[in-house]
Structures are given as C-alpha cells and as structure tokens.
Enzyme design. Structure first.
Site, PDB file in Angstrom:
ATOM      1  N   SER A  18      -4.092   8.610  15.138  1.00 59.44           N
ATOM      2  CA  SER A  18      -2.895   7.816  14.866  1.00 59.44           C
ATOM      3  C   SER A  18      -2.044   8.532  13.818  1.00 59.44           C
ATOM      4  O   SER A  18      -2.548   8.956  12.781  1.00 59.44           O
ATOM      5  CB  SER A  18      -3.301   6.436  14.337  1.00 59.44           C
ATOM      6  N   GLY A  71      -5.060   7.679   5.046  1.00 59.68           N
ATOM      7  CA  GLY A  71      -4.433   8.998   5.113  1.00 59.68           C
ATOM      8  C   GLY A  71      -3.720   9.279   6.415  1.00 59.68           C
ATOM      9  O   GLY A  71      -3.884   8.571   7.417  1.00 59.68           O
ATOM     10  N   GLU A  72      -2.897  10.323   6.388  1.00 61.59           N
ATOM     11  CA  GLU A  72      -2.161  10.759   7.581  1.00 61.59           C
ATOM     12  C   GLU A  72      -2.897  11.981   8.147  1.00 61.59           C
ATOM     13  O   GLU A  72      -2.849  13.075   7.559  1.00 61.59           O
ATOM     14  CB  GLU A  72      -0.719  11.113   7.180  1.00 61.59           C
ATOM     15  N   ASN A 119      -1.764  -7.094   7.691  1.00 62.36           N
ATOM     16  CA  ASN A 119      -2.890  -7.478   6.841  1.00 62.36           C
ATOM     17  C   ASN A 119      -2.456  -7.424   5.392  1.00 62.36           C
ATOM     18  O   ASN A 119      -2.144  -6.355   4.881  1.00 62.36           O
ATOM     19  CB  ASN A 119      -4.079  -6.549   7.089  1.00 62.36           C
ATOM     20  N   CYS A 139     -13.687   3.881  12.625  1.00 65.53           N
ATOM     21  CA  CYS A 139     -12.366   4.203  12.091  1.00 65.53           C
ATOM     22  C   CYS A 139     -12.562   5.112  10.872  1.00 65.53           C
ATOM     23  O   CYS A 139     -13.186   4.729   9.889  1.00 65.53           O
ATOM     24  CB  CYS A 139     -11.673   2.888  11.705  1.00 65.53           C
ATOM     25  N   GLU A 168     -12.783   5.089   2.675  1.00 62.66           N
ATOM     26  CA  GLU A 168     -13.476   4.060   3.444  1.00 62.66           C
ATOM     27  C   GLU A 168     -13.582   4.430   4.923  1.00 62.66           C
ATOM     28  O   GLU A 168     -12.697   5.073   5.482  1.00 62.66           O
ATOM     29  CB  GLU A 168     -12.755   2.722   3.270  1.00 62.66           C
ATOM     30  N   SER A 186       2.568   5.300  14.990  1.00 58.16           N
ATOM     31  CA  SER A 186       2.933   4.115  14.215  1.00 58.16           C
ATOM     32  C   SER A 186       4.447   3.976  14.206  1.00 58.16           C
ATOM     33  O   SER A 186       5.135   4.674  13.472  1.00 58.16           O
ATOM     34  CB  SER A 186       2.414   4.270  12.780  1.00 58.16           C
ATOM     35  N   LEU A 187       4.942   3.065  15.026  1.00 58.32           N
ATOM     36  CA  LEU A 187       6.386   2.961  15.213  1.00 58.32           C
ATOM     37  C   LEU A 187       6.993   1.949  14.229  1.00 58.32           C
ATOM     38  O   LEU A 187       7.830   2.288  13.415  1.00 58.32           O
ATOM     39  CB  LEU A 187       6.646   2.553  16.668  1.00 58.32           C
ATOM     40  N   HIS A 188       6.621   0.702  14.380  1.00 59.80           N
ATOM     41  CA  HIS A 188       6.921  -0.371  13.415  1.00 59.80           C
ATOM     42  C   HIS A 188       8.382  -0.808  13.313  1.00 59.80           C
ATOM     43  O   HIS A 188       8.683  -1.760  12.573  1.00 59.80           O
ATOM     44  CB  HIS A 188       6.425  -0.030  12.003  1.00 59.80           C
TER      45      HIS A 188
HETATM   46  N1  SAH Z   1      -1.503   7.441   8.741  1.00 61.86           N
HETATM   47  C1  SAH Z   1      -1.733   7.107  10.090  1.00 61.86           C
HETATM   48  C2  SAH Z   1      -3.110   6.510  10.349  1.00 61.86           C
HETATM   49  C3  SAH Z   1      -3.645   5.534   9.354  1.00 61.86           C
HETATM   50  S1  SAH Z   1      -2.921   3.957   9.301  1.00 61.86           S
HETATM   51  C4  SAH Z   1      -0.648   6.188  10.606  1.00 61.86           C
HETATM   52  O1  SAH Z   1       0.132   5.704   9.819  1.00 61.86           O
HETATM   53  O2  SAH Z   1      -0.584   6.008  11.814  1.00 61.86           O
HETATM   54  C5  SAH Z   1      -3.497   3.143  10.779  1.00 61.86           C
HETATM   55  C6  SAH Z   1      -2.564   2.038  11.254  1.00 61.86           C
HETATM   56  O3  SAH Z   1      -2.584   0.899  10.372  1.00 61.86           O
HETATM   57  C7  SAH Z   1      -1.110   2.486  11.322  1.00 61.86           C
HETATM   58  O4  SAH Z   1      -0.500   2.056  12.503  1.00 61.86           O
HETATM   59  C8  SAH Z   1      -0.534   1.788  10.128  1.00 61.86           C
HETATM   60  O5  SAH Z   1       0.850   1.668  10.221  1.00 61.86           O
HETATM   61  C9  SAH Z   1      -1.245   0.469  10.161  1.00 61.86           C
HETATM   62  N2  SAH Z   1      -1.122  -0.295   8.918  1.00 61.86           N
HETATM   63  C10 SAH Z   1      -0.872   0.178   7.688  1.00 61.86           C
HETATM   64  N3  SAH Z   1      -0.817  -0.845   6.794  1.00 61.86           N
HETATM   65  C11 SAH Z   1      -1.049  -1.982   7.479  1.00 61.86           C
HETATM   66  C12 SAH Z   1      -1.158  -3.356   7.107  1.00 61.86           C
HETATM   67  N4  SAH Z   1      -1.057  -3.751   5.842  1.00 61.86           N
HETATM   68  N5  SAH Z   1      -1.401  -4.258   8.084  1.00 61.86           N
HETATM   69  C13 SAH Z   1      -1.569  -3.861   9.365  1.00 61.86           C
HETATM   70  N6  SAH Z   1      -1.503  -2.578   9.768  1.00 61.86           N
HETATM   71  C14 SAH Z   1      -1.241  -1.649   8.839  1.00 61.86           C
HETATM   72 FE1  SF4 Z   2       0.027   6.880   5.185  1.00 58.03          FE
HETATM   73 FE2  SF4 Z   2       1.896   5.313   6.262  1.00 58.03          FE
HETATM   74 FE3  SF4 Z   2      -0.391   5.763   7.600  1.00 58.03          FE
HETATM   75 FE4  SF4 Z   2      -0.399   4.262   5.364  1.00 58.03          FE
HETATM   76  S1  SF4 Z   2       0.616   3.785   7.311  1.00 58.03           S
HETATM   77  S2  SF4 Z   2      -1.855   5.852   5.880  1.00 58.03           S
HETATM   78  S3  SF4 Z   2       1.199   5.314   4.139  1.00 58.03           S
HETATM   79  S4  SF4 Z   2       1.209   7.275   7.045  1.00 58.03           S
END
Ligand code: SAH
Ligand code: SF4
Length: 361
Positions: free
Chosen positions: A196, A164-165, A295, A104, A91, A218-220
C-alpha cells in the site's frame, strides 16, 4: 562482526555459502531452516554438517527485532510491539479471518509523509527499517503462530500497510518482498502480497519492474485540492500522474485491478457530491475501492463518518458499477486498526512542531 542472516535473500545466501566453500544447495537448506522452520539456532539444522555449523556460528547470526509487547484483541487480532533500537518501536498486526490470515507489516519507524489523519504520520519520521526488521516481522509472527512442518499456514496473506511508507524504503522493502515470494522462504504468491502506498509515482514504476506484487493506493480524496490537504505528497505527485502510474502498473500486476483505499472522514471527504467526483475520476482505471472507517486516535481532529454517510457514498459508487468494500475495523480494542499503529518514535522535536496542526485539523 557477524552477518544477520535475516538481511539476506537468495543471492546473499548463495554468496555466503560459496565463501564458506559450501555447495550451492546449502544456501537453499539454510533459507528453509530459517524462514520455513523459524530456526534461530544453527545446532537445530541437523542436515548441515557439524563442521559447517561451527563455521556459520563464527560469522553469522539470526536476529529479529525484540518483542516488547504481545497483545490479542477480543476478535483474535494480535499485535506485536517490536523494539528496533534507540528507543524506537514498531508494530505488526495479525488479522485472522475464516479462510485466511493476514499479517500487516511495518516498513519504517514513523513516516515522513505526514497524512493528517494518520497516527504514524503525526509522529514524524525516524528511520527506514532494515531488511531483517521487515522480514523479521513475518519470521516472528510465523514462529509465534506456530507454523510447523505439518500445520496449515496461519499466515496466507501479507499487506505492507503497517507503519511507514513502503516505497520510501524501496530497496529494503523489495528485498523483503522477494523473500516473501521465494519458494525456499515463505512461498507466497504475488497476489497474496499487497503493498500500500500513498502515491510515490516514480517508485510505483520502479516496483512494477522490480517486484510487481498487488498494489493498493491510498487515495482518500476525489480532487487535488482536498488530497493535497490531507495527503501532502499529492502536491508533488498529483492525481493525474498517480492514476497514470496505476494504469501502467497493471501491465505487470498479479491482479487486473488496483485497490484504492479511501478513509471516510466525517464532513471532509464523505459527501454524495464527492462520491460522484470519484466515479468520474476513476473511470479509466480498473479498480476496486475499499472504504475504510476512520480509526480515531487522541487529538486527531477528525471523526468517523456515520454508517448512513458511508452507505450513501458506497451506493453512488456501486450504482456506477464499481466494486466497493466497506472494511471492517479489527482489533480496535488494542489500537491495532489501520492508522492507529503508533509504536514509539524518538522524534520529539518534529512531534512538537506538528501539534498545532493537530489542533486545527
Ligand atoms: N504508507 C502507506 C501504508 C501504510 S498506511 C499508505 O499510506 O498507503 C495503511 C492504510 O491505512 C492507508 O490507506 C492509510 O491511509 C490508512 N490510514 C491511515 N490512518 C488511518 C486512520 N486513522 N484510520 C483509518 N485508516 C487510516
Ligand atoms: Fe505515512 Fe500517510 Fe501512510 Fe500514514 S497514511 S503511513 S503518514 S503515507
């Protein structure tokens, strides 16, 4: 076998033209026809001689992934579902705003890193996208959005934040980034292209040398214990190493800060205490923090933090003088928001294996 010209960057075009006995400026002409004018037909390239066009037709083609669905949300967000062979789909999402338009882009079909709150991660990994499939997303979106010679550009920014990463598909992603920046292709500035990553430390260092675009991480979570649970790659590259790589990246980065993404999961990572831990953790890293509402997707097992929890968390960070943004959710009526991109990935075994984790997450 024809060569797909969407696979090539500047040196590839130069070699192709040299092989055909063409002058070097032909390479730039070709790049502009394809990437700036969206041509997929050699006969449209009127300033290239008929004989050269005939030669090109014999050895080359311009092939982007096929669009299988094209949906526009109430807020103008537009999502394309693209077929990438063997039953896989990816997508691409366009997010229009008042003074910019962001595309994106996806980098892989599925993702192997299995973050627990991410719909793509839940599907498992199928394969890396090719250069043509990555840059083809920008090529297709530009055509669909009607970029023409005299029109203002609808796409001003690109974020590698789709499925994807990106750093796990390093070479293809870097080639695609080079095309995004190339003046004969999309001519975007490095500040307007953001990659990202979930934190592949050695690849962050390689990106710094190969193509330092703006970086989002992506820290989280504010601690290794929690991050290892929800972003499993943290077990391999823990926070201390990740943050050191972020600081190193800033030497070459087009912006003087790293953006940290932090998805707000109710009762998991959204307490005031965790905000305080984050304040301490990020002290030495010039950064901005994006708080992302979670989300939801079916059987995610998580809930979005409520507005009050997000506000409390944000206030702790702001009082410590961090720049904090709470990201607006866009396109959620068409499942186009972060982390909802699912496409279709033919990796059923892996998906079944992961179901129990879904239930207990
Ligand atoms: N793989 C990379 C880039 C794709 S994800 C990464 O992880 O950074 C892009 C962003 O969406 C990341 O910060 C990811 O953690 C976040 N993300 C993934 N699932 C999500 C969700 N269900 N709700 C909100 N953000 C989400
Ligand atoms: Fe992959 Fe994690 Fe990024 Fe989702 S949030 S695309 S699983 S690295």
């Amino acid at each position: 076998m024809t060569v797909n010209l969407l696979e090539l960057e500047r040196t590839g075009f130069a070699q192709l033209c040299a092989g055909l006995g063409e002058k070097p400026f032909r390479a730039r002409q070709l790049m502009r026809w394809i990437h700036q004018f969206g041509a997929d037909d050699f006969d449209a390239m009127t300033d290239i001689s008929k004989a050269s066009r005939e030669d090109l037709k014999k050895i080359a083609a311009i092939r982007a992934p096929e669009v299988v669905r094209d949906t526009t949300a109430a807020d103008g967000t537009r999502k394309w579902l693209l077929e990438v062979g063997t039953g896989n789909a990816i997508e691409t999402v366009f997010i229009p705003e008042r003074n910019r338009g962001t595309l994106c882009i996806s980098s892989q079909a599925g993702c192997a890193l299995a973050c627990t709150f991410c719909s793509t991660g839940r599907q498992g990994f199928n394969r890396n996208l090719t250069v043509a499939e990555i840059i083809g997303q920008l090529w297709l979106a530009n055509r669909a959005l009607g970029r023409g010679v005299d029109l203002p550009r609808p796409i001003t920014n690109v974020v590698m934040m789709g499925m994807g990463e990106p750093l796990a598909n390093f070479d293809n992603v870097v080639t695609a980034l080079q095309l995004m920046l190339d003046d004969d292709a999309y001519g975007l500035s490095r500040r307007r292209v953001t990659l990202s990553t979930s934190g592949l430390v050695p690849a962050i260092d390689r990106l710094r040398d190969a193509c330092p675009v703006a970086l989002a991480v992506s820290l989280h979570a504010p601690t290794d214990a929690l991050r290892s649970e929800i972003v499993p790659i943290n077990k391999k590259y823990p926070l201390k190493e990740l943050l050191a790589a972020c600081v190193r990246y800033l030497d070459k980065a087009p912006r003087d800060f790293v953006t940290f993404e932090y998805v707000m999961l109710a009762g998991v990572n959204d307490s005031v205490e965790q905000a305080r831990q984050l304040v301490k953790l990020l002290k030495a890293v010039p950064c901005k923090i994006n708080l992302i509402p979670f989300n939801p997707f079916p059987q995610s097992g998580y809930q979005r933090s409520d507005a009050a929890a997000v506000a409390r968390f944000r206030d702790v960070l702001m009082q410590a003088e961090y720049t904090v943004m709470v990201r607006k959710t866009r396109g959620d009526d068409i499942d186009a928001a972060c982390g909802q991109l699912a496409g279709q990935v033919q990796d059923k075994t892996r998906r079944r294996e992961r179901r129990p984790t879904v239930a207990t997450a």
